[in-house]
Structures are given as C-alpha cells and as structure tokens.
Scaffold this motif. Structure first.
Motif, PDB file in Angstrom:
ATOM      1  N   GLU A  40       7.740   4.739  22.966  1.00  0.00           N
ATOM      2  CA  GLU A  40       6.452   5.024  23.589  1.00  0.00           C
ATOM      3  C   GLU A  40       5.335   5.070  22.555  1.00  0.00           C
ATOM      4  OE1 GLU A  40       6.909   8.597  25.855  1.00  0.00           O
ATOM      5  OE2 GLU A  40       8.291   7.682  27.291  1.00  0.00           O
ATOM      6  N   ILE A  41       5.622   5.605  21.390  1.00  0.00           N
ATOM      7  CA  ILE A  41       4.616   5.686  20.333  1.00  0.00           C
ATOM      8  C   ILE A  41       4.329   4.295  19.771  1.00  0.00           C
ATOM      9  CG2 ILE A  41       4.180   6.558  18.000  1.00  0.00           C
ATOM     10  CD1 ILE A  41       5.685   9.136  18.933  1.00  0.00           C
ATOM     11  N   LEU A  42       5.366   3.477  19.594  1.00  0.00           N
ATOM     12  CA  LEU A  42       5.143   2.110  19.116  1.00  0.00           C
ATOM     13  C   LEU A  42       4.251   1.343  20.085  1.00  0.00           C
ATOM     14  CD1 LEU A  42       5.681  -0.243  17.177  1.00  0.00           C
ATOM     15  CD2 LEU A  42       7.757  -0.740  18.497  1.00  0.00           C
ATOM     16  N   VAL A  43       4.510   1.471  21.370  1.00  0.00           N
ATOM     17  CA  VAL A  43       3.674   0.786  22.363  1.00  0.00           C
ATOM     18  C   VAL A  43       2.218   1.239  22.224  1.00  0.00           C
ATOM     19  CG1 VAL A  43       3.206   0.492  24.825  1.00  0.00           C
ATOM     20  CG2 VAL A  43       5.565   0.409  23.987  1.00  0.00           C
ATOM     21  N   SER A  44       2.000   2.536  22.067  1.00  0.00           N
ATOM     22  CA  SER A  44       0.622   3.035  21.948  1.00  0.00           C
ATOM     23  C   SER A  44      -0.047   2.515  20.690  1.00  0.00           C
ATOM     24  CB  SER A  44       0.612   4.570  21.953  1.00  0.00           C
ATOM     25  OG  SER A  44       1.046   5.120  20.724  1.00  0.00           O
ATOM     26  N   GLU A  45       0.693   2.446  19.587  1.00  0.00           N
ATOM     27  CA  GLU A  45       0.112   1.982  18.323  1.00  0.00           C
ATOM     28  C   GLU A  45      -0.264   0.505  18.400  1.00  0.00           C
ATOM     29  OE1 GLU A  45      -0.812   3.547  15.581  1.00  0.00           O
ATOM     30  OE2 GLU A  45      -0.249   5.484  16.433  1.00  0.00           O
ATOM     31  N   VAL A  46       0.601  -0.301  18.992  1.00  0.00           N
ATOM     32  CA  VAL A  46       0.308  -1.735  19.104  1.00  0.00           C
ATOM     33  C   VAL A  46      -0.877  -1.957  20.037  1.00  0.00           C
ATOM     34  CG1 VAL A  46       1.217  -3.981  19.798  1.00  0.00           C
ATOM     35  CG2 VAL A  46       2.684  -2.379  18.559  1.00  0.00           C
ATOM     36  N   MET A  47      -0.922  -1.230  21.139  1.00  0.00           N
ATOM     37  CA  MET A  47      -2.031  -1.374  22.080  1.00  0.00           C
ATOM     38  C   MET A  47      -3.354  -0.904  21.481  1.00  0.00           C
ATOM     39  SD  MET A  47      -0.605  -0.260  25.822  1.00  0.00           S
ATOM     40  CE  MET A  47       0.502  -1.329  26.749  1.00  0.00           C
ATOM     41  N   SER A  48      -3.303   0.089  20.609  1.00  0.00           N
ATOM     42  CA  SER A  48      -4.528   0.703  20.086  1.00  0.00           C
ATOM     43  C   SER A  48      -5.212  -0.118  19.009  1.00  0.00           C
ATOM     44  CB  SER A  48      -4.213   2.101  19.536  1.00  0.00           C
ATOM     45  OG  SER A  48      -3.713   2.947  20.542  1.00  0.00           O
ATOM     46  N   GLN A  49      -4.575  -1.184  18.558  1.00  0.00           N
ATOM     47  CA  GLN A  49      -5.170  -2.003  17.506  1.00  0.00           C
ATOM     48  C   GLN A  49      -6.422  -2.698  18.034  1.00  0.00           C
ATOM     49  OE1 GLN A  49      -2.032  -4.615  16.117  1.00  0.00           O
ATOM     50  NE2 GLN A  49      -0.671  -2.907  15.703  1.00  0.00           N
ATOM     51  N   GLN A  50      -7.577  -2.243  17.560  1.00  0.00           N
ATOM     52  CA  GLN A  50      -8.884  -2.814  17.924  1.00  0.00           C
ATOM     53  C   GLN A  50      -9.165  -2.732  19.425  1.00  0.00           C
ATOM     54  OE1 GLN A  50      -8.447  -6.726  16.132  1.00  0.00           O
ATOM     55  NE2 GLN A  50      -9.389  -6.022  14.245  1.00  0.00           N
ATOM     56  N   PHE A  63       2.329   0.010  31.441  1.00  0.00           N
ATOM     57  CA  PHE A  63       3.361  -0.694  30.682  1.00  0.00           C
ATOM     58  C   PHE A  63       4.678   0.078  30.745  1.00  0.00           C
ATOM     59  CE2 PHE A  63       5.639  -2.189  26.956  1.00  0.00           C
ATOM     60  CZ  PHE A  63       5.268  -3.526  26.842  1.00  0.00           C
ATOM     61  N   LEU A  64       4.611   1.388  30.515  1.00  0.00           N
ATOM     62  CA  LEU A  64       5.836   2.198  30.502  1.00  0.00           C
ATOM     63  C   LEU A  64       6.415   2.399  31.898  1.00  0.00           C
ATOM     64  CD1 LEU A  64       4.938   4.839  27.778  1.00  0.00           C
ATOM     65  CD2 LEU A  64       6.403   2.823  27.567  1.00  0.00           C
ATOM     66  N   GLU A  65       5.576   2.326  32.904  1.00  0.00           N
ATOM     67  CA  GLU A  65       6.097   2.376  34.273  1.00  0.00           C
ATOM     68  C   GLU A  65       6.909   1.116  34.561  1.00  0.00           C
ATOM     69  OE1 GLU A  65       4.497   2.712  38.903  1.00  0.00           O
ATOM     70  OE2 GLU A  65       3.132   3.102  37.230  1.00  0.00           O
ATOM     71  N   ARG A  66       6.462  -0.009  34.005  1.00  0.00           N
ATOM     72  CA  ARG A  66       7.145  -1.283  34.257  1.00  0.00           C
ATOM     73  C   ARG A  66       8.354  -1.466  33.339  1.00  0.00           C
ATOM     74  NH1 ARG A  66       3.974  -7.037  34.977  1.00  0.00           N
ATOM     75  NH2 ARG A  66       5.796  -8.286  35.557  1.00  0.00           N
ATOM     76  N   TRP A  67       8.210  -1.072  32.070  1.00  0.00           N
ATOM     77  CA  TRP A  67       9.297  -1.207  31.100  1.00  0.00           C
ATOM     78  C   TRP A  67       9.464   0.134  30.381  1.00  0.00           C
ATOM     79  CZ3 TRP A  67       5.305  -5.173  30.593  1.00  0.00           C
ATOM     80  CH2 TRP A  67       5.607  -6.345  31.307  1.00  0.00           C
ATOM     81  N   PRO A  68      10.148   1.097  30.975  1.00  0.00           N
ATOM     82  CA  PRO A  68      10.172   2.460  30.440  1.00  0.00           C
ATOM     83  C   PRO A  68      10.951   2.656  29.143  1.00  0.00           C
ATOM     84  CG  PRO A  68      11.532   2.280  32.420  1.00  0.00           C
ATOM     85  CD  PRO A  68      10.792   1.002  32.293  1.00  0.00           C
ATOM     86  N   THR A  69      11.823   1.728  28.798  1.00  0.00           N
ATOM     87  CA  THR A  69      12.602   1.858  27.565  1.00  0.00           C
ATOM     88  C   THR A  69      12.573   0.546  26.788  1.00  0.00           C
ATOM     89  OG1 THR A  69      14.700   1.085  28.501  1.00  0.00           O
ATOM     90  CG2 THR A  69      14.169   3.443  28.759  1.00  0.00           C
ATOM     91  N   ALA A  70      12.969   0.632  25.530  1.00  0.00           N
ATOM     92  CA  ALA A  70      13.051  -0.583  24.715  1.00  0.00           C
ATOM     93  C   ALA A  70      14.038  -1.566  25.323  1.00  0.00           C
ATOM     94  CB  ALA A  70      13.462  -0.225  23.285  1.00  0.00           C
ATOM     95  N   ALA A  71      15.113  -1.061  25.894  1.00  0.00           N
ATOM     96  CA  ALA A  71      16.103  -1.949  26.522  1.00  0.00           C
ATOM     97  C   ALA A  71      15.497  -2.681  27.713  1.00  0.00           C
ATOM     98  CB  ALA A  71      17.321  -1.130  26.957  1.00  0.00           C
TER      99      ALA A  71
END
Length: 311
Positions: A40-50, A63-71
């Motif tokens: 969840e933190i990785l997703v936020s960091e990638v999304m937050s870029q600029q 995003f997390l509702e659609r794909w809640p885990t890395a798997a």
C-alpha cells in the motif's frame, strides 16, 4: 553542530523533539500514513510522484479496492493497470508498468514478502533510491533520512544548509533520530508541505523550528533552485496517455484512425501527423506498453501501421 554544513543548532535533541511533538500533535491525514503495509505504501509513493496528494487519495483508494494485494496486481492484465493510470491522470504510464512488474517480482521472486531495506527494495522494477527509502521508512521503520524538494527547502531556510545534495544528505541524516525513520520522515516532509512551502506560513502553521530558523530571523525566504515541471496540458506525456486510452477502448488502430482520436488537429502530413504519431508509438513500444505492426501495402503507397496495447 559545527561539523555539519550550515548552521545546525548544537542542541539537536531539542530540534528533534520540537518537530516530532509538532507533527504528532496535528498533521494532515492521508490513508497511507495509517498503514504499515509495504504494498500500500509503494502504491502511494509511485502515485505521488509529481501528482498532488489530494488527487492521489481517491486514486489510491480506487486502486487498492481493485487490486488489494501485490498478488492481485501481479495477476492483473497490464493493459488494465495502464488504463487505470491514464484514467486517473497519474502521469507517466511506465510507472504503472513498473508497479505491475514490481508486484510480480514480490509474488514470484520473494514469495510474496516485500524486502525491507532500501538496498533490497531497489531490486524491484522502477523503484529508485528515494522510493525504496520511503517504503523502508514508512513500512518497516528501517530507512535513512528522506531528502526530497520539501526537505531541502526546509534545511536550506532553517539551518542555512548550502544548496548541495551532499550537504542536504549529511544534515538530514544527522538530524534524524536513530531507528525513528517512520515518524521523522513523515514529520519533516509535513513541515515542508504545511509550514515551509514556497510561500511560508511560519506563524500560521506554528512552525516548531522558528526559534532556530535562519530564514525566520533574517526574513530571507529564498529556496534552492527547483527544475520547473513542464505543463501537462498538450504535452507529449498527455498525448502518450491518450494513445493508451484509445487503444484500450478500440483494441487496435491504424495510424490514420488513431491520430484524430489523439488530436483534433491531426493531419497525416502535418506537424501533428504520421511522423509525430509514430514517435509516440515508438516511445510506448520501448516502454513495453504498445505493439506496432507494419503491414505491407499491395500498391505503391506507404504500408499501413497498426498499433495495439501489449498484453
């Protein structure tokens, strides 16, 4: 601390305590600040870029509702992930591709367990030093001091640290309490995002470093030079996103059918014509997002070019 660049106060403990107390007393609420899940933190960091944080919140939740885990993300169709990225205006589409690939690596190469150090996290696709350190800090409390544009501005103003990356790294690391990267990095970035923005709000935000701050004392609130982000509207980045959106909707498109759907002023032989569109498709092909097929013409004319999203 005389051995450090700039004018860092000798009483570093007081500086640390003041900032952490200020942050813990009141700070902006973002959903990724209340999780320690590295995915969840990785997703936020990638999304937050600029991308503005307010806009990221909705996209992050969706995003997390659609794909809640890395798997879950690893099993997704990459075209769907890229399409999501485009529809939420999250910037360069290759970030979506890299995030998808990183999820696959975690699932297949790390048995579903995220690495927990900055060096190990950089082994994931598209994860550079800053993002790796942020994930290590916020998920595992195991990072170094974060040094982004906001942090540089804070250190430059507060402690007169010279505009030099090595100096910023040195001072940031010296100020961070050992073993407290999670709260410290959140706090110092909050300071830069709330009190020490481009136009400072020292008193209004009750900046905890006012008693030591060089800029507050002198009234000189200049900041390090920051490259200007080019406008998104009409940019090549926006056009690449439109290509992906159209190909997601229409599956495959010939060049002259695709062009008008990207720009209303598309003209095959014009400034925004076939050559321009071929360039966009070439970039997207290099990023692994689009396949481009050259079909031979039966006559003497130019062969047809057909593009489709890579599956």
């Amino acid at each position: 601390m005389s051995e450090l660049a700039g004018e860092v106060p000798d009483d570093v403990e007081a500086v640390r305590d003041a900032l952490i107390e200020w942050y813990e007393d009141d700070h902006r609420e973002f959903p990724w600040r209340v999780t320690e899940d590295p995915y969840e933190i990785l997703v936020s960091e990638v999304m937050s870029q600029q991308t503005q944080l307010g806009r990221v919140v909705e996209a992050w939740n969706d995003f997390l509702e659609r794909w809640p885990t890395a798997a879950d993300l690893a099993e997704a169709d990459r075209a769907d992930v890229v399409g999501f990225w485009t529809s939420h205006s999250l910037g360069y589409n290759n970030r979506a591709k890299y995030l998808h690939e990183a999820a696959r690596q975690v699932t297949e190469e790390y048995d579903g367990e995220f690495p927990d150090t900055p060096d190990e996290l950089q082994e994931l696709m598209g994860v550079g030093p800053y993002t790796a350190n942020a994930v290590a800090s916020f998920a595992f409390n195991n990072g170094d001091a974060v040094v982004d544009t906001n942090v540089k501005r804070v250190l430059y103003r507060a402690f007169d640290v010279p505009d030099d990356d090595a100096a910023f790294e040195q001072v940031a690391q010296a100020l961070m309490p050992a073993g407290e990267s999670r709260v410290w990095n959140n706090a110092v970035m909050e300071l830069g995002g709330v009190a020490c923005e481009k136009t400072p709000a020292c008193d209004g935000a009750q900046c905890p470093w006012r008693e030591w701050c060089h800029a507050y004392e002198t009234g000189d609130f200049t900041a390090p030079d920051v490259p200007t982000q080019p406008s998104f509207e009409g940019s090549r980045r926006q056009m690449r996103g439109k290509v992906v959106s159209v190909l997601k909707e229409y599956d495959k498109q010939a060049l002259d059918d695709l062009g008008p759907r990207i720009r209303v002023d598309y003209a095959p032989d014009g400034e925004y014509g076939r050559e321009w569109l071929r360039g966009l498709l070439s970039d997207l092909s290099d990023d692994g997002l689009v396949d481009v097929e050259e079909r031979d013409s039966e006559g003497d004319g130019e062969g047809e070019v057909v593009a489709r999203l890579r599956r």
